[in-house]
Scaffold this motif. Structure first.
Motif, PDB file in Angstrom:
ATOM      1  N   ALA A 186       0.825  -1.462   0.204  1.00  0.00           N
ATOM      2  CA  ALA A 186       0.446  -0.093   0.425  1.00  0.00           C
ATOM      3  C   ALA A 186       0.972   0.919  -0.280  1.00  0.00           C
ATOM      4  N   LEU A 212       2.477   2.117  -3.805  1.00  0.00           N
ATOM      5  CA  LEU A 212       1.312   2.301  -4.307  1.00  0.00           C
ATOM      6  C   LEU A 212       1.452   3.447  -4.277  1.00  0.00           C
ATOM      7  N   VAL A 213       1.217   4.224  -3.023  1.00  0.00           N
ATOM      8  CA  VAL A 213       1.177   5.829  -2.755  1.00  0.00           C
ATOM      9  C   VAL A 213       2.146   6.236  -2.941  1.00  0.00           C
ATOM     10  N   LEU A 217      -9.497   5.433   1.949  1.00  0.00           N
ATOM     11  CA  LEU A 217      -9.685   5.120   2.973  1.00  0.00           C
ATOM     12  C   LEU A 217     -10.495   3.942   3.722  1.00  0.00           C
ATOM     13  N   VAL A 246      -6.730   2.070   2.180  1.00  0.00           N
ATOM     14  CA  VAL A 246      -5.669   1.891   2.839  1.00  0.00           C
ATOM     15  C   VAL A 246      -5.869   2.345   4.135  1.00  0.00           C
ATOM     16  N   ARG A 247      -4.983   1.689   4.943  1.00  0.00           N
ATOM     17  CA  ARG A 247      -5.244   2.680   6.293  1.00  0.00           C
ATOM     18  C   ARG A 247      -4.318   4.404   6.202  1.00  0.00           C
ATOM     19  N   HIS A 302      -0.540   4.460   6.271  1.00  0.00           N
ATOM     20  CA  HIS A 302      -0.631   3.710   4.917  1.00  0.00           C
ATOM     21  C   HIS A 302       0.163   5.054   3.928  1.00  0.00           C
ATOM     22  N   LEU A 303      -1.608   5.391   3.495  1.00  0.00           N
ATOM     23  CA  LEU A 303      -1.938   6.652   2.626  1.00  0.00           C
ATOM     24  C   LEU A 303      -0.494   8.330   3.455  1.00  0.00           C
ATOM     25  N   LEU A 306     -18.661   1.273   4.739  1.00  0.00           N
ATOM     26  CA  LEU A 306     -16.945   1.202   3.810  1.00  0.00           C
ATOM     27  C   LEU A 306     -16.147   1.350   5.906  1.00  0.00           C
ATOM     28  N   GLY A 307     -16.373   1.883   6.991  1.00  0.00           N
ATOM     29  CA  GLY A 307     -15.028   2.081   8.123  1.00  0.00           C
ATOM     30  C   GLY A 307     -14.762   2.943   7.363  1.00  0.00           C
ATOM     31  N   VAL A 308     -14.637   3.805   6.608  1.00  0.00           N
ATOM     32  CA  VAL A 308     -14.314   5.302   6.388  1.00  0.00           C
ATOM     33  C   VAL A 308     -14.586   5.930   7.949  1.00  0.00           C
ATOM     34  N   TYR A 321     -11.109  -4.898   7.980  1.00  0.00           N
ATOM     35  CA  TYR A 321     -10.871  -3.937   7.698  1.00  0.00           C
ATOM     36  C   TYR A 321      -9.929  -4.613   5.992  1.00  0.00           C
ATOM     37  N   TYR A 365      -5.048   2.485 -10.884  1.00  0.00           N
ATOM     38  CA  TYR A 365      -4.900   2.868  -9.627  1.00  0.00           C
ATOM     39  C   TYR A 365      -5.748   1.966  -8.227  1.00  0.00           C
ATOM     40  N   GLN A 394      -5.259  -1.813  -8.061  1.00  0.00           N
ATOM     41  CA  GLN A 394      -4.501  -2.128  -7.602  1.00  0.00           C
ATOM     42  C   GLN A 394      -4.167  -2.189  -5.777  1.00  0.00           C
ATOM     43  N   LEU A 395      -4.796  -0.284  -5.702  1.00  0.00           N
ATOM     44  CA  LEU A 395      -4.738  -0.532  -4.529  1.00  0.00           C
ATOM     45  C   LEU A 395      -6.102  -1.357  -3.583  1.00  0.00           C
TER      46      LEU A 395
END
Lengths: 399, 303
Positions: free
Chosen positions: A13, A16-17, A218, A221-222, A225-226, B52-54, B71, B98, B101-102
């Motif tokens: 992650a 990639l970022v 988010l 990705v945590r 990490h971002l 979504l856990g946002v 997660y 992108y 891939q993420l």
């Protein structure tokens, strides 16, 4: 339906970022143009310097008639005292005079070696006068030696063997002026690099917030990490730019002869790159935290100002520190963690920073990086999803 | 609970004094299109962001496939936020690759999938354009592609139809139906109730953070009053007024519109009409979701 669990490992992650930042930034017109402009300014400055340097230091001497015989001793003598001399043969004295008045020749020499006649526009500079006098005297001396039944070459080899012995009390500094210039250039590059790439971190975060991409990111990705990916990516872009400018600048300055202390400059560049990395990581998460507080580009300036002011203070005090790198003020300021990355490389370049001072500054800066990254990450995580009005720092810190 | 069902179980969320969600529960079954409707600020977006856990819920739980959504599991959800949600200066193809891939796709897979969705959603000529240079409708398509590019097991879409032209609405509807047909639970919020009624298998209505109704459109409209239109040329005026459980809405020439109370028998009305002579028209009309929604919202506010 595949139903397989394809969660992304943290390292992937972050990679990639970071890769996205590298790809999007390195290819932008801004990066290419920015780098080229800085390089162009540098080339311009160096060419100007080199040109002035050559004009000032090279003297063109025209020899005419019998004086043509002194070409060899003149060149040899100039070499001994480190004078840049260009010797030309001129067909007639009249033509030579014309060339002197037109500025094509600096000096016209006519007459016999023992009785030289010199024409210049206004005055003959002292070292050249001494050189020409020396040649004339040598000529007279040789004639007298022959009269006295001696072989001039034998006598002269004994005379020339006599030399003064020099002992130095301090290590000579070949070019203190150049060291100062190198230190100032490094100060400027570090200040610009950290400020502009730190601002880009904040700008990128506000962009993600305002476009709500961050919600999608988010969800997979945590926040850590971002943030880390972004900081590493932009840090590498800045490092690449600094490296290109540093190496190109060094190469050009050495090639044009403006810089003669290539060793010192190379060491300074290497230290500069290290301090850039430290300084960038020190400020990047602070910039990130500041950026995460707002949701619109228009509000960004207000939250970034406190951070950029600290950097600006470092930059301004940098001039004083470099002028007087041994002073107490310089030593203390260069050990303050938030200022070290900008001030220390300059002091290292001037040769004033001791090994212990450098080590202390490194340790303090690393400690500050740890503390600020923790704090910045916490603010970022709490604030990055709160869109709308500006988030108060205290609210973000409370989580 | 059924396999591969998305369950929202008593989700609650407060923002300071404001109660955004109050024990909101509903489930979305595999292969089902679930319409999530409610007025502005009712809590639709908050609920979706929690899925979504946002956003973290104060209490309650989201489950998928019988387990709490973690997660790791969230990478299997496709999400389309309400406003944009794309990098404005990134090119369409790069952006989709992108995001894929993420979400855990290998580079080759990510490319293939991005190209597939670009072609499927008619964006082929735009694939190397920056997102900000596209029309709003096209941006919305890219947004949908971004939600689908990693072949998700669950789809959560916030207002996917807003701002789309009719052709784009058709494309979007078709893609969502196809996705649901592969056994994926699909939930989306919308203000366009006619569209929700036409498209969705089930509907949930939320008001001020509370679910006021959830079920199939038939279930929701079953309890509601049914309207009948009867055309009986020879019937005298007021012929239907005395029938039990019948309320005359309008009489227009030979046509009469009546409303049946819940449980009233429409056959009684037909018999009464036939008793007056020939009957040219006898139509049973179910109230549209729009009315139901209006009722649900206004009833709620009277409480």
């Amino acid at each position: 339906m595949n139903g397989n669990q394809r969660s992304v490992p943290p390292a992937t992650a972050v990679r990639l970022v970071a890769q996205r930042e590298l790809n999007t930034r390195l290819r932008t017109r801004g990066f290419v143009v920015g780098t080229l402009v800085i390089l162009a300014v540098m080339v311009g400055y160096l060419l100007l310097q080199a040109n002035l340097f050559n004009r000032e230091n090279t003297t063109t001497v025209g020899l005419t008639g019998q004086a043509a015989a002194i070409a060899e001793p003149l060149r040899a003598g100039a070499g001994q005292v480190g004078m840049e001399l260009q010797v030309e043969r001129v067909p007639s004295a009249a033509q030579g005079s014309a060339q002197v008045s037109e500025g094509e020749l600096d000096v016209l020499v006519a007459g016999s070696p023992a009785n030289l006649r010199v024409t210049v526009e206004s005055e003959l500079d002292a070292p050249l006068r001494a050189l020409l006098n020396g040649i004339s005297r040598q000529e007279v001396l040789d004639a007298k030696l022959v009269e006295a039944g001696q072989v001039p070459a034998e006598v002269m080899s004994e005379v020339n063997a006599a030399r003064v012995q020099v002992s130095t009390l301090e290590q000579p500094d070949p070019a203190p002026g150049q060291r100062t210039v190198v230190a100032l250039v490094m100060l400027f590059l570090l200040y610009m690099g950290i400020t502009s790439y730190g601002s880009l971190v904040a700008q990128g975060i506000v962009e993600e917030k305002s476009s709500r991409v961050v919600e999608i990111l988010l969800s997979t990705v945590r926040p850590w990490h971002l943030l880390l990916g972004k900081v590493i990516g932009l840090g590498l872009v800045g490092l690449t730019q600094l490296f290109i400018i540093g190496v190109a600048g060094l190469a050009m300055a050495s090639a044009t002869g403006v810089l003669t202390i290539t060793g010192v400059a190379t060491t300074t560049l290497l230290w500069g790159l290290l301090w850039y990395i430290l300084g960038f990581f020190l400020y990047a998460t602070v910039f990130a935290a500041a950026g995460s507080l707002v949701s619109r580009q228009e509000d960004m300036q207000a939250v970034l100002t406190p951070v950029t002011i600290v950097l600006l203070i470092g930059f301004i005090t940098g001039f004083t520190v470099i002028q007087e790198p041994d002073g107490t003020l310089a030593v203390v300021l260069s050990l303050v963690p938030l200022l070290s990355p900008i001030l220390m490389p300059g002091r290292i370049a001037t040769g004033a920073a001791g090994g212990l001072e450098i080590a202390v500054a490194l340790v303090l800066t690393l400690a500050a990086i740890t503390a600020l990254t923790w704090l910045g990450g916490r603010v970022y995580r709490a604030a990055v999803l709160r869109t709308g009005s500006r988030v108060r720092l205290t609210d973000a810190l409370r989580g | 609970m059924l396999d591969r069902t998305l369950v929202l179980d008593r989700l609650s969320k407060r923002f300071g004094e404001v109660v955004a969600l109050d024990a909101v529960s509903f489930d979305v079954r595999p292969g089902e299109l679930f319409g999530f409707v409610g007025s502005n600020g009712a809590g639709k977006t908050t609920a979706m962001r929690i899925v979504l856990g946002v956003l973290a819920a104060d209490s309650g739980e989201v489950r998928f496939d019988g387990r709490p959504v973690t997660y790791e599991m969230r990478t299997r959800i496709g999400y389309m936020p309400e406003e944009r949600g794309l990098y404005p200066k990134m090119k369409v193809l790069d952006q989709l690759v992108y995001l894929a891939q993420l979400h855990g796709l290998a580079p080759n897979e990510a490319h293939r999938s991005a190209e597939t969705w670009i072609a499927r959603l008619g964006l082929a000529e735009r694939r190397h354009d920056e997102v900000q240079k596209l029309s709003l409708g096209n941006q919305q398509r890219v947004q949908l592609a971004a939600a689908l590019v990693h072949d998700p097991d669950v789809l959560v879409l916030d207002e996917p139809f807003s701002g789309l032209d009719p052709i784009a609405v058709d494309v979007m509807s078709q893609v969502l139906r196809e996705k649901a047909a592969t056994g994926v639970p699909v939930v989306f919020s919308s203000h366009q109730l006619d569209l929700v009624e036409r498209l969705c298998d089930r509907v949930g209505i939320i008001r001020s953070g509370r679910m006021v109704a959830a079920g199939t459109v038939d279930e929701l409209t079953e309890g509601a009053a049914t309207q009948l239109t009867v055309t009986a040329p020879q019937a005298p005026p007021g012929w239907a007024a005395a029938l039990p459980g019948v309320h005359v809405v309008s009489e227009n020439g030979t046509s009469t519109v009546v409303e049946l109370s819940p449980g009233a028998d429409d056959q009684t009305v037909l018999e009464a009409a036939l008793a007056t002579g020939p009957v040219r028209e006898f139509t049973r009309r179910r109230p549209p979701l729009t009315e139901l929604f209006r009722n649900a919202v206004t009833q709620g506010s009277e409480q």
